[in-house]
Scaffold this motif. Structure first.
Motif, short mmCIF file in Angstrom:
data_model
loop_
_atom_site.label_atom_id
_atom_site.label_comp_id
_atom_site.label_asym_id
_atom_site.label_seq_id
_atom_site.Cartn_x
_atom_site.Cartn_y
_atom_site.Cartn_z
N ARG A 93 80.05 46.34 88.09
CA ARG A 93 80.09 46.50 89.54
C ARG A 93 79.00 47.47 90.03
O ARG A 93 78.70 48.46 89.37
CB ARG A 93 81.48 47.00 89.99
N GLY A 94 78.45 47.14 91.18
CA GLY A 94 77.35 47.94 91.72
C GLY A 94 76.00 47.57 91.11
O GLY A 94 74.99 48.24 91.32
N GLY A 95 75.99 46.47 90.34
CA GLY A 95 74.83 46.12 89.53
C GLY A 95 73.60 45.61 90.28
O GLY A 95 72.54 45.44 89.66
N SER A 96 73.68 45.41 91.57
CA SER A 96 72.47 45.00 92.30
C SER A 96 71.41 46.10 92.23
O SER A 96 70.20 45.82 92.29
CB SER A 96 72.78 44.69 93.77
N ASP A 97 71.85 47.33 92.09
CA ASP A 97 70.90 48.44 91.89
C ASP A 97 70.06 48.20 90.63
O ASP A 97 68.88 48.55 90.59
CB ASP A 97 71.64 49.77 91.69
N SER A 126 72.42 42.65 98.07
CA SER A 126 73.78 42.60 97.53
C SER A 126 74.56 41.55 98.30
O SER A 126 74.05 40.95 99.24
CB SER A 126 74.49 43.94 97.73
N ALA A 127 75.81 41.37 97.94
CA ALA A 127 76.73 40.51 98.70
C ALA A 127 77.20 41.28 99.94
O ALA A 127 77.17 42.51 99.95
CB ALA A 127 77.92 40.16 97.82
N LYS A 130 85.17 43.59 100.58
CA LYS A 130 83.85 43.14 100.13
C LYS A 130 83.95 41.68 99.69
O LYS A 130 84.93 41.29 99.05
CB LYS A 130 83.39 43.95 98.92
N GLU A 132 76.06 37.42 95.98
CA GLU A 132 74.64 37.76 96.08
C GLU A 132 73.80 36.49 96.24
O GLU A 132 72.83 36.48 97.00
CB GLU A 132 74.19 38.52 94.82
N PHE A 152 72.67 41.61 91.02
CA PHE A 152 73.96 41.59 90.33
C PHE A 152 74.10 40.62 89.16
O PHE A 152 75.01 40.77 88.37
CB PHE A 152 75.07 41.32 91.37
N THR A 188 82.47 40.30 97.25
CA THR A 188 82.63 40.25 95.79
C THR A 188 84.12 40.34 95.41
O THR A 188 84.58 39.62 94.51
CB THR A 188 81.84 41.39 95.11
N1 ASP Z 1 78.36 42.97 94.97
C1 ASP Z 1 78.49 43.62 93.68
C2 ASP Z 1 79.64 44.62 93.74
O1 ASP Z 1 80.34 44.69 94.73
C3 ASP Z 1 77.22 44.25 93.22
C4 ASP Z 1 76.64 45.31 94.13
O2 ASP Z 1 77.09 45.46 95.27
O3 ASP Z 1 75.71 46.00 93.71
O4 ASP Z 1 79.88 45.29 92.77
#
Ligand code: ASP
Ligand code: ADP
Ligand code: MG
Length: 274
Positions: free
Chosen positions: A184-188, A37-38, A48, A116, A170, A50
């Protein structure tokens, strides 16, 4: 045995965190594909990367000067690069490219995805393994949904050529030829797609808690980790707001029966949740 290891923002927020991540990867040679992730928050008052990128994008859209904000983002990365002692490595040219795009034709997803992208480049240099740009291997359809067929074909072929690699989380490539991000959170989600395409044995998702807990630890103190949870239960709870794993990260691995193991970068001996 081969594994995908995805590391969240807090796991990669500083050089110190990168060193923990390196130790985790080196401890098990099955950990062949790394999805970063970032950089996230270093402490509760931090921002963050992002969010910093989304802010500088808004500043650029307002036609205001972006210099100070870009410098602050650059400082986050340079602190990591210097802390890791990376020689002959610099992101200066990338920062110039990002600043130019913001000054000429600012694009939200492209800007947000750089968190990322840049962290992935650092990770690849630090581990000394190839960097695969997600825009070349992850594709979206016109409707904004993942093009599963093309992604699995292209990403699968690329992974077959590279026994080890870093694939930044991401984002991917939109139908219009421009970078597009997941929500958001898409690195998962990227981690899960890489696991599916690479036909690995385990998808390890490394975060800042020791697995899926019986309650949100920000609300209830010291909840216990759940040892085993089904894909269906996990998806339902994610959808309901248990934000540890993006709800769309479950489907790709579930389809091919790859187990997910949610683990804590700061306490790697904890078994986490399966
Ligand atoms: N960096 C992106 C976010 O903050 C993706 C991630 O962290 O999964 O949403
Ligand atoms: P990452 O940056 O590693 O992707 P996230 O912040 O997306 O991590 O997800 C981990 C966070 O999810 C935890 O720090 C915790 O605050 C929160 N969380 C909410 N509900 C739960 C739960 N039931 N179990 C574990 N973590 C939870
Ligand atoms: Mg997350």
């Amino acid at each position: 045995m081969r594994k995908v290891v995805k590391f969240g923002g807090s796991s990669l927020a500083s050089a110190e965190q990168f060193k923990k991540v390196e130790a985790i990867i080196r401890a098990d040679e099955a950990r062949v594909y790394v999805v970063p992730s970032a950089p996230g928050k270093r402490n509760s008052k931090d921002t963050k990367v992002t969010d910093m990128l989304l802010h500088v994008y808004a500043t650029a859209c307002d036609g205001k000067d972006i210099t100070a904000e870009m410098e602050a983002i650059k400082a986050r990365y340079n602190e990591i690069i210097e802390g890791l002692g990376l020689k002959n490595f610099s992101l200066d040219a990338d920062f110039e490219e990002i600043a130019n795009s913001l000054k000429t034709e600012p694009e939200k997803d492209y800007t947000a995805s750089r968190g990322e992208y840049l962290n992935g480049k650092i990770m690849a240099a630090y581990l000394d393994i190839p960097f695969i740009d997600a825009k070349d291997v992850i594709f979206f359809n016109e409707d904004g949904k993942l093009n599963t067929y093309k992604t699995q074909r292209m990403l699968g072929a690329k992974l077959a050529e590279n026994p080890r690699a870093v694939v930044p989380g991401f984002y991917g490539m939109g139908k219009n030829g421009k970078v597009k991000t997941f929500s958001r959170g898409g690195s998962d989600v990227t981690g899960s797609i890489v696991a599916q395409a690479g036909r690995v044995d385990v998808y390890e998702n490394w975060t800042d808690v020791s697995g899926f807990l019986t309650a949100d630890p920000r609300i209830i103190p010291n909840p216990k980790p759940i040892k085993y949870i089904t894909y269906r239960e996990l998806r339902e709870l994610s959808y309901m707001g248990a934000s540890v794993l993006h709800e769309d990260a479950i489907f790709p691995v579930r389809q091919v029966g790859i187990p997910i193991n949610i683990r804590n970068t700061n306490i790697p001996t904890d078994e986490g949740t399966w």
